[in-house]
Design a protein around this motif. Structure first.
Motif: not given
Lengths: 270, 161
Positions: A143-151
């Motif tokens: 779940s951490e791998m596909v965690k959303p990230k603000v770009n």
């Protein structure tokens, strides 16, 4: 001179020219015959012509035969779809398989590096989380791998579409002012065309990215997110944006965009 | 402090809005006519009297009636450039009411009127025919006076800064 001698003389006089001519023709015929019969001689004559024609043909293939080949392929694919699928399936299948294998390898490497990092604080946090929630450590890692990230974050003036502030994690080639303008135009188009009541465009999805749009009174915030964008993350983002908006009115943002850039950066950094 | 200004190009279809903005931003002109659908957005950074200005230029699709233009595209405009085609009477016959509409609905915005395709007309005959003052006579084809429109707009903006 006897009569017969005279006749011979007359024949010689009359026919000698014709005979020479016939002899020349015979010689030419022999030469042509030998050229035609001997491959090497014939090749010397014909090869340059064929080569020239071939060159012209090769140059003209795309323009002359291209449309015909395309049309023929279209018909062939339409008429024998099953055969085409049969022919292409193994090739495409292999490509997909190879791609998935590569991605799985990358994922496995990432998981291994996280698991093997025994001294990491994150690892202990994960272990405790796993213990309390009952979710396996592997699942938490996944779940951490596909965690959303603000770009990227854009703060855009609502009516004019002018960019007030922008923060980007990556070096982008496209002009930010033009992105702000186009986003505003798209937003206006969707809102005019598809909404009957007071509603607004909230999300734009494209392949691996989502653009989340939060409208405020005089400006709006557009956040470009990679990874799995879920409702939990959306709520978190909404809270942060509202909190940010309550502290900063548009006029202040316009006056002091450099300070605001730093502020946004700290707000949205994970 | 941001010195960005939204400039909107309005006018009937085919008057040369896109040609003018392309000539101004990229210094190009093509004879192939491609109708604008929706809006195209361009950007140009200029310096007027040692002041840097960023123009975000909205090239709107042509409409034969200004009231049919999407209001959301006009909001927040700092300067309108109203363009007519002097070779077609229909593009300027209602210029007074159309400009009036923009001025009354967007009173803060500046406005300049432009007659494009000046290389194709008899200017004197056109001036007798048009009922409204024209600020610039331009030719996107030759580039005549195109930059001057935007420089003038920049000067007008500077007065308000």
């Amino acid at each position: 001179m006897t009569d017969s001698e005279k006749l011979v003389k007359l024949k010689e006089l009359l026919l000698s020219e014709d005979r020479d001519f016939a002899l020349q023709i015979l010689q030419k015929l022999e030469s042509i015959e030998s050229t035609l019969n001997e491959e090497q001689l014939l090749a010397q004559k014909v090869n340059p012509i064929i080569n020239k024609k071939l060159d012209t043909f090769t140059e003209e293939i795309p323009s002359k035969l291209g449309p015909t080949i395309t049309e023929a392929l279209k018909i062939q694919i339409r008429d024998s779809q099953e055969k085409v699928v049969e022919a292409l399936f193994p090739i495409i299948g292999k490509m997909v398989k190879k791609y998935i294998q590569q991605e799985m390898r990358n994922l496995s490497d990432n998981i291994n590096s996280q698991v093997q990092n025994t001294f990491s604080v994150k690892k202990w946090k994960r272990k405790i989380k796993s213990l309390f929630t009952g979710i396996s450590e592997e699942n938490i890692i996944l779940s951490e791998m596909v965690k959303p990230k603000v770009n990227q974050i854009f703060i855009i003036e609502k009516d004019s579409g002018l960019l007030i502030a922008n923060v980007s994690k990556d070096e982008e080639n496209i002009d930010k002012d033009m992105i702000a303008g186009m986003l505003t135009a798209i937003k206006a188009f969707v809102e005019d065309a598809f909404t009957k009541e007071e509603q607004s465009l909230e999300l734009i999805q494209y392949e691996l990215y989502n653009i989340y749009i939060q409208n405020l009174s005089s400006y709006y915030v557009a956040v470009v997110i990679s990874g799995s964008f879920n409702s939990g993350f959306k709520e978190e983002l909404e809270d942060k944006i509202f909190d940010f908006a309550s502290k900063h009115k548009k006029e202040k943002l316009i006056e002091n965009s450099k300070v605001i850039n730093k502020l946004i950066e700290s707000l949205f950094n994970d | 402090m941001i010195n960005s200004k939204k400039i909107v190009l309005v006018g009937h279809f085919g008057v040369g809005k896109t040609s003018i903005v392309r000539r101004y931003v990229s210094n190009i002109f093509t004879t192939d006519y491609k109708v604008t659908i929706g809006v195209h957005i361009f950007k140009k950074e200029i310096e007027v009297n040692n002041n840097k200005l960023t123009f975000v230029i909205w090239d709107l699709e042509g409409k034969d009636d200004i009231e049919k233009v999407r209001v959301s595209h006009l909001l927040g405009t700092s300067g309108f450039i109203y363009i007519v085609d002097p070779t077609r009477n229909t593009t300027y016959v209602n210029i007074e009411s159309e400009v009036g509409y923009l001025k009354s609905n967007y009173p803060k915005a500046k406005l300049l009127t432009v007659a494009n395709k000046v290389d194709l007309i008899d200017k004197e005959a056109f001036l007798k025919d048009v009922s409204f003052p024209i600020d610039f006579f331009t030719s996107a084809k030759t580039g005549d006076n195109v930059e001057e429109i935007f420089n003038k707009m920049g000067l007008i903006f500077l007065k308000d800064l």
